[in-house]
Design a protein around this motif. Structure first.
Motif, PDB file in Angstrom:
ATOM      1  N   TRP A 193      42.610  27.083  19.525  1.00 55.41           N
ATOM      2  CA  TRP A 193      42.390  27.409  20.944  1.00 55.41           C
ATOM      3  C   TRP A 193      43.055  26.353  21.815  1.00 55.41           C
ATOM      4  CZ3 TRP A 193      38.133  25.178  24.211  1.00 55.41           C
ATOM      5  CH2 TRP A 193      38.075  25.799  25.472  1.00 55.41           C
ATOM      6  N   CYS A 194      43.540  26.805  22.981  1.00 57.96           N
ATOM      7  CA  CYS A 194      44.296  25.918  23.865  1.00 57.96           C
ATOM      8  C   CYS A 194      43.413  24.917  24.619  1.00 57.96           C
ATOM      9  CB  CYS A 194      45.087  26.745  24.873  1.00 57.96           C
ATOM     10  SG  CYS A 194      44.024  27.734  25.945  1.00 57.96           S
ATOM     11  N   CYS A 202      46.094  33.049  24.123  1.00 55.32           N
ATOM     12  CA  CYS A 202      47.313  32.922  24.935  1.00 55.32           C
ATOM     13  C   CYS A 202      48.391  32.292  24.051  1.00 55.32           C
ATOM     14  CB  CYS A 202      47.048  32.092  26.185  1.00 55.32           C
ATOM     15  SG  CYS A 202      46.624  30.383  25.864  1.00 55.32           S
ATOM     16  N   CYS A 222      41.373  30.572  29.808  1.00 59.28           N
ATOM     17  CA  CYS A 222      41.589  31.319  28.568  1.00 59.28           C
ATOM     18  C   CYS A 222      40.250  31.689  27.926  1.00 59.28           C
ATOM     19  CB  CYS A 222      42.440  30.472  27.625  1.00 59.28           C
ATOM     20  SG  CYS A 222      42.745  31.231  26.030  1.00 59.28           S
TER      21      CYS A 222
HETATM   22 ZN   LIG Z   1      44.468  29.931  25.223  1.00 55.87          ZN
END
Ligand SMILES: [Zn+2]
Length: 487
Positions: A439-440, A473, A445
């Motif tokens: 995960w970013c 994303c 997000c």
């Molecule tokens: Zn993300």
């Protein structure tokens, strides 16, 4: 004619428990009613905790209180009412809590000069005291815990899981350095992990919360997350590193060893009656709740069986003797002498999740035996009376272990790892579960993922390394996290 108790119990015997597979949410409500754990109150969202449920909470308290004291904490008590201005001092804190506040505007027949908030949590009122108590480095660390009720005006409530008023403990500490505060936060997270796994038989995943899920006013929030039988996550405890955020607004300072004034570093941590909900949803079955032996209010129940008055006397005498022996052996035992059919009693104690049932009839007595039945597996066996106390103790240990192993197996079987967004969506739209994914780290997000799948970042487990791209994303992944739909 039926006696009063018989009528009540007959009603009880008719209690229908929805099957977990049919409707988990109704099953949950049904088993709480069937086990006489709690009721809804006249005020929407409030909860009456019935004696059987409260006895379990008392056992939680006993174990946790001992663990808190062993780690150097003392209990104290602060007022229920907090001046509204106190909550407003820490910007994020008030923003996070304001939608849920209950506010007193009138008292003693008059409008108050300043509104009073019914505590939703006690950081502000406790740190006001800290600012008076702490002067020098010699006063640190200050390690307190409070057992209390708190009020959060929830719109959607469920017994134990989310109620307007609930019971909890909140630890509050102040330290001289950031490192010490971080150590404290992780130490208490470990206390919660140990309590969940060793006492509630509930395997949990410890980790850090995302920015979006952290406590209002904290630098960092750590948590333990458990999986319920519907594969949803339940946050079982949180531990917050508050940094110096509250120290600055409440002016909690100390004179360090060099004679310089410094702000303290603070932590807070808590678990609540919500854990009773966790216990129910992690272990219960279609016949009722199952209470892990180490936390059970009643660990074993003796059911004497008789058909005639003559048998009654003989059986009760033997049952009382066994009761005393088990009690002396340190077992939390109950003798159910009520004048009811044994089968009714079996169902009642089964619904209440008592780990071991002991049946004792005239034929067992002839053989100097008793019948021992396990709640978790239904397994039945004959045991010599003189060995009963030892056998029950062994059985309680075996049940405790089996409940944990069963829950851990379930958690593992329903934890998936994927780098594919389509698969992620499919899991969340289907049976659900925990999904470990890259995960970013961005709130936007996380909120998009929530919008699309109802899943959130439950925790960022320790010792996991991110790689590649974010599951949702295309940004570079910062963390490997556990996603799940949650309570
Ligand atoms: Zn993300």
């Amino acid at each position: 004619m039926k006696t009063k108790t018989e009528e009540t119990t007959e009603k009880g015997a008719k209690i229908k428990i929805t099957k977990r597979g049919e409707d988990f949410s109704r099953w949950y409500t049904d088993v709480i009613a069937a086990a006489e754990m709690a009721d809804y109150a006249p005020v929407k969202g409030c909860m009456v905790i019935r004696p059987y449920g409260y006895a379990i909470w008392e056992n939680f308290q006993k174990v946790l209180d001992k663990m808190f004291k062993e780690t150097g904490h003392e209990n104290a008590y602060f007022p229920l009412f907090i001046p509204e201005s106190f909550l407003k001092r820490e910007e994020n804190h008030i923003e996070g809590f304001s939608p849920e506040l209950a506010v007193v505007t009138h008292a003693g027949g008059k409008k108050l000069e300043e509104n009073l908030v019914v505590r939703p949590t006690s950081e502000t009122i406790i740190y006001d005291s800290f600012s008076k108590w702490i002067e020098s480095w010699r006063d640190l660390p200050l390690l307190l815990n409070q057992w209390a009720n708190v009020v959060r005006w929830e719109m959607r409530t469920r017994l134990f899981l989310r109620t307007t008023e609930f019971l909890w403990q909140e630890g509050h500490t102040a330290h001289a350095t950031e490192n010490e505060a971080e150590e404290e936060v992780l130490k208490m997270l470990e206390v919660y992990r140990k309590f969940s796994e060793e006492y509630l038989a509930l395997p949990v995943i410890p980790g850090r919360k995302s920015e979006n899920e952290k406590f209002a006013g904290a630098l960092r929030t750590y948590c333990i997350e458990g999986m319920m039988q519907d594969k949803k996550a339940l946050q079982c405890g949180t531990s917050h590193n508050l940094g110096q955020n509250f120290a600055k607004v409440f002016d909690v300072k100390f004179l360090d060893q060099e004679g310089t004034k410094q702000y303290v570093w603070q932590t807070s941590w808590g678990v609540s009656t919500r854990l009773i909900g966790a216990l129910i949803m992690a272990h219960g079955d279609d016949n009722g709740i199952i209470v892990p032996p180490k936390i059970a209010a009643v660990q074993a129940v003796i059911i004497p069986i008789w058909k005639s008055e003559e048998e009654r006397e003989k059986v009760l005498e033997a049952a009382k003797k066994l009761y005393e022996e088990l009690k002396d052996g340190g077992i939390g035992v109950r003798l159910d002498e009520r004048d009811l059919r044994p089968a009714w009693k079996y169902f009642e104690w089964e619904r209440k999740g008592v780990p071991v049932r002991i049946e004792l009839g005239p034929r067992d007595i002839e053989k100097s035996e008793a019948v021992m039945v396990r709640r978790d597996t239904g397994e039945k066996r004959n045991v010599l009376q003189k060995q009963l106390a030892d056998e029950v103790k062994k059985e309680l240990e075996a049940i405790q272990k089996n409940l944990f192993d069963r829950a851990l197996k379930f958690q593992k079987e329903n934890t998936f790892e994927t780098e594919d967004w389509e698969e992620f969506k499919k899991i969340m739209a289907g049976d659900g579960g925990f999904v470990k994914a890259n995960w970013c780290g961005e709130t936007k997000c996380e909120l998009e993922i929530k919008e699309e799948t109802k899943a959130t970042v439950r925790c960022i487990p320790f010792n996991e390394k991110a790689s590649g791209k974010c599951i949702h994303c295309d940004k570079k992944a910062k963390e490997k996290v556990i996603f799940a739909q949650a309570y």
